[in-house]
Design an enzyme around this catalytic site. Sequence first.
Site, mmCIF file in Angstrom:
data_model
loop_
_atom_site.group_PDB
_atom_site.id
_atom_site.type_symbol
_atom_site.label_atom_id
_atom_site.label_comp_id
_atom_site.label_asym_id
_atom_site.label_seq_id
_atom_site.Cartn_x
_atom_site.Cartn_y
_atom_site.Cartn_z
ATOM 1 C CG ASN A 170 3.227 0.474 -5.057
ATOM 2 O OD1 ASN A 170 3.731 0.976 -4.065
ATOM 3 N ND2 ASN A 170 3.844 0.394 -6.211
ATOM 4 C CG LEU A 193 2.493 -6.399 -2.077
ATOM 5 C CD1 LEU A 193 2.936 -5.189 -1.318
ATOM 6 C CD2 LEU A 193 1.392 -7.081 -1.325
ATOM 7 C CG ASP A 194 -3.247 -5.363 -7.445
ATOM 8 O OD1 ASP A 194 -4.475 -5.395 -7.319
ATOM 9 O OD2 ASP A 194 -2.649 -5.269 -8.532
ATOM 10 C CB SER A 195 -0.901 -1.185 -9.164
ATOM 11 O OG SER A 195 -2.230 -1.430 -9.520
#
Lengths: 117, 123
Positions: free
Chosen positions: B83, B78-80
């Site tokens: 997150n 996943l991407d930040s």
Amino acid sequence: MIGATTAAYLARRAAQQERVRILYRRALKDTLNWAVHRHLFYQDASDLREKFEANKHVEDLDTIDKMIAAGEATYNKWRHPDPYIVPWAPGGSKFTRNPVPPSGIEIVYDYGKEDND
Amino acid sequence: MALRAAVLRHIRLPVQTLPAAGSRPQSQLSFLRLFSSHDDHLTKEEVIDRVLDVVKSFPKVDPSQVTPDVHFQNDLGLDSLDNVEIVMALEEEFKLEIPDKEADKIDSCNLAIEYIYNHPLAG
């Protein structure tokens, strides 16, 4: 690139990423404050995400700083006047409503019994 | 009055031992009505179940890969920003208010479960 992977560059980049994450988090909460109904919120949230994704590949640190500053200014402009805050959190309605009583204080349950009973 | 006391003194009920094997503190607690809002802390399994449910229902996540110690960015890809979205969903699920600095550090299911379990006001 001058100093492409120096520690200062990476540190500055990491600080910028943290600012972006915090800005995204606050903007998302604000979006939820404005658009209470979930279907509207999902649309607005995906629009917000698109705006962040469009600027994802910028490499120049100064441009990134300017964009973050612009984003924070937009966030400040659009802040909800009455945001939803969880009740027990600072700013909520139950904050410090029932503080824990200081220790060492006890209630003596004698139900009004007097000494000459 | 004295007769009643004498009769009561001589009547004995058979003692019933509760089933000691496999005593279930969980179900006993569920029958207790706790009237204070500060006593009903979540159990660890409940926290784990709910956190995993939230993570599995995220559209960009493959539900079969979610385990209690999965890292959001390394394992789930996943991407930040994803997150951030997951942490917000956890906040909504448990009715918590996580400060920004703390929320930034929650990177994996482990940390999320620990944080929520140790939070005194997790709903």
